[in-house]
Design a protein around this motif. Structure first.
Motif, mmCIF file in Angstrom:
data_model
loop_
_atom_site.group_PDB
_atom_site.id
_atom_site.type_symbol
_atom_site.label_atom_id
_atom_site.label_comp_id
_atom_site.label_asym_id
_atom_site.label_seq_id
_atom_site.Cartn_x
_atom_site.Cartn_y
_atom_site.Cartn_z
ATOM 1 N N ASP A 1 1.426 7.047 -6.742
ATOM 2 C CA ASP A 1 0.385 8.043 -7.024
ATOM 3 C C ASP A 1 0.889 9.457 -6.752
ATOM 4 O O ASP A 1 0.607 10.393 -7.525
ATOM 5 N N ALA A 2 1.622 9.636 -5.647
ATOM 6 C CA ALA A 2 2.157 10.962 -5.321
ATOM 7 C C ALA A 2 3.158 11.426 -6.370
ATOM 8 O O ALA A 2 3.182 12.607 -6.764
ATOM 9 N N GLN B 1 0.827 -1.216 0.000
ATOM 10 C CA GLN B 1 0.000 0.000 0.000
ATOM 11 C C GLN B 1 0.864 1.270 0.000
ATOM 12 O O GLN B 1 0.544 2.255 -0.683
ATOM 13 N N ASP B 2 1.966 1.234 0.758
ATOM 14 C CA ASP B 2 2.863 2.394 0.783
ATOM 15 C C ASP B 2 3.498 2.630 -0.582
ATOM 16 O O ASP B 2 3.629 3.777 -1.040
ATOM 17 N N THR C 1 2.217 1.814 -3.467
ATOM 18 C CA THR C 1 1.166 2.326 -4.358
ATOM 19 C C THR C 1 0.931 3.815 -4.121
ATOM 20 O O THR C 1 0.791 4.595 -5.064
ATOM 21 N N SER C 2 0.888 4.218 -2.857
ATOM 22 C CA SER C 2 0.691 5.645 -2.531
ATOM 23 C C SER C 2 1.857 6.495 -3.032
ATOM 24 O O SER C 2 1.656 7.607 -3.534
#
Length: 391
Positions: free
Chosen positions: A150-151, A143-144, A146-147
């Motif tokens: 996106d950032a 999840q980290d 993926t974030s």
């Protein structure tokens, strides 16, 4: 009609030497002998004006400035050093045309940095995805990653937007009204470098109205505009906008008048707007100079009738009722719009007299010539020597 109308007097005063030129005799002939003298006297030179239709109610008058309805300030989204400005004030531009640009070296570097960040975030995300499939990486690590990807993509989009708005283009066809930036100067974010007068919604005359006048005006009312710089031409138009809230600084209500045939006019012209209030009727009006022998609310005017065999016109007296005075014009009853009335020279005309229509300039030159001749023929005062003895 106000009581001062009873004191109307002829407004043209001529030197005594000109009276023979105007009437061919020293005294004004009586009405009984006018017809008998018609064939022997010279035609009286006069100027004429048509009977015009004027609003019966006082129009709304205001002073305003002419310009584009949309004045668009153009600026860079971010600060930087201006590399070029491709237009000057007064230039006509097309939609999408490049008008100015910043030095892009720093901005391009920011875009490259953001792209590198996206590439790294994509590699990290791919590696964590494979490790998570083998149960080596935890769900939180995936999840980290993926974030972070996106950032990084959002940073790249921001850098590209800043890069796009580091070049100013014309949002629509128009004229450059102001150029505020020069190449080599540093500007901050949002600081205007150009002002564009858009052509999409046309050009208007702007003014401020008092609350009393604003309540009388409606959108669609007809208006006439006269510019100080173009005194020999009137422009017509109509009200296209009327403010519903007063300006906090001036306390006036904004009004905009769209003009016809004003494409060639430069922005910034100052002129006077005359708005004919809707719902009022029109009345026949004549110049005040045409009124003679006024008594209370009635007066005499002379109209130009048929032409004689010698080319002169015949003056016909007509009694009219004066209903209202407005500046240099008087609203009258008893005349048809378009009729020709005698203005200058009217006090020296009788019913049935022959008149010769001349221009204002010709009449002025005749007055000056007669005045000069009278001065030249006037008896001179006797001269005296230094001792005061007359020779």
């Amino acid at each position: 009609m106000s009581t001062h109308s009873r004191f109307l007097r002829p407004t043209m005063y001529l030197p005594a030497a000109l009276l023979p030129v105007l009437t061919a005799c020293g005294d004004r002939p009586s009405a009984d002998t006018a017809d008998a003298n018609t064939s022997t006297t010279l035609p009286t030179p006069v100027s004429i004006a048509p009977v015009s239709a004027q609003p019966t109610a006082s129009p709304v008058v205001a002073t305003g400035t002419f310009g584009s309805r949309d004045e668009i300030p153009l600026a860079f989204k971010i600060g930087g050093v201006i590399e070029r400005v491709t237009v000057d004030e007064g230039a006509t531009v097309r939609r999408g045309q490049v008008l100015a640009a910043l030095d892009l070296r720093e901005i391009d570097a920011a875009v490259t940095k953001a792209q590198v960040g996206v590439d790294k975030a994509q590699r990290d995300h791919a590696r964590i995805t494979r490790l998570a499939a083998d149960s080596v990486a935890t769900l939180a690590q995936l999840q980290d990653a993926t974030s972070a990807l996106d950032a990084a993509r959002a940073d790249l989009a921001t850098a590209r937007v800043n890069r796009e708005y580091a070049i100013v283009t014309a949002p629509e066809d128009g004229i450059v009204l102001h150029r505020l930036g020069t190449p080599g100067s540093t500007v901050g974010p949002g600081q205007s470098v150009l002002t564009l007068g858009g052509s999409k919604r046309g050009r208007v005359m702007r003014a401020g109205l008092t609350d009393r006048d604003a309540l009388r005006v409606r959108v669609g009312d007809k208006a006439t505009v006269r510019f100080d710089a173009i005194p020999d031409r009137n422009f017509t138009g109509s009200v296209v906008l009327l403010g519903r809230a007063a300006d906090a600084r001036t306390g006036t209500f904004a009004v905009e008048v769209a003009l016809a045939g004003s494409d060639a006019l430069p922005s910034g012209l100052v002129g006077q707007i005359t708005i004919a209030v809707a719902g009022t009727s029109l009345a026949a009006s004549v110049p005040v100079d045409a009124l003679v022998e006024a008594d209370r609310d009635s007066a005499t005017v002379f109209t130009v009738a048929d032409t004689t065999s010698q080319g002169a016109h015949i003056a016909r007296a007509q009694r009219v009722r004066v209903s209202r005075l407005s500046g240099a014009y008087a609203a009258v009853d008893g005349l048809e719009a378009g009729a020709l009335v005698i203005t200058r020279g009217a006090p020296y005309v009788t019913d049935g007299a022959r008149v010769r229509v001349v221009s204002e300039a010709t009449l002025d030159s005749t007055v000056r010539a007669a005045s000069t001749a009278a001065s030249a023929t006037a008896p001179q005062a006797p001269t005296r020597d230094k001792a005061g003895i007359q020779p």
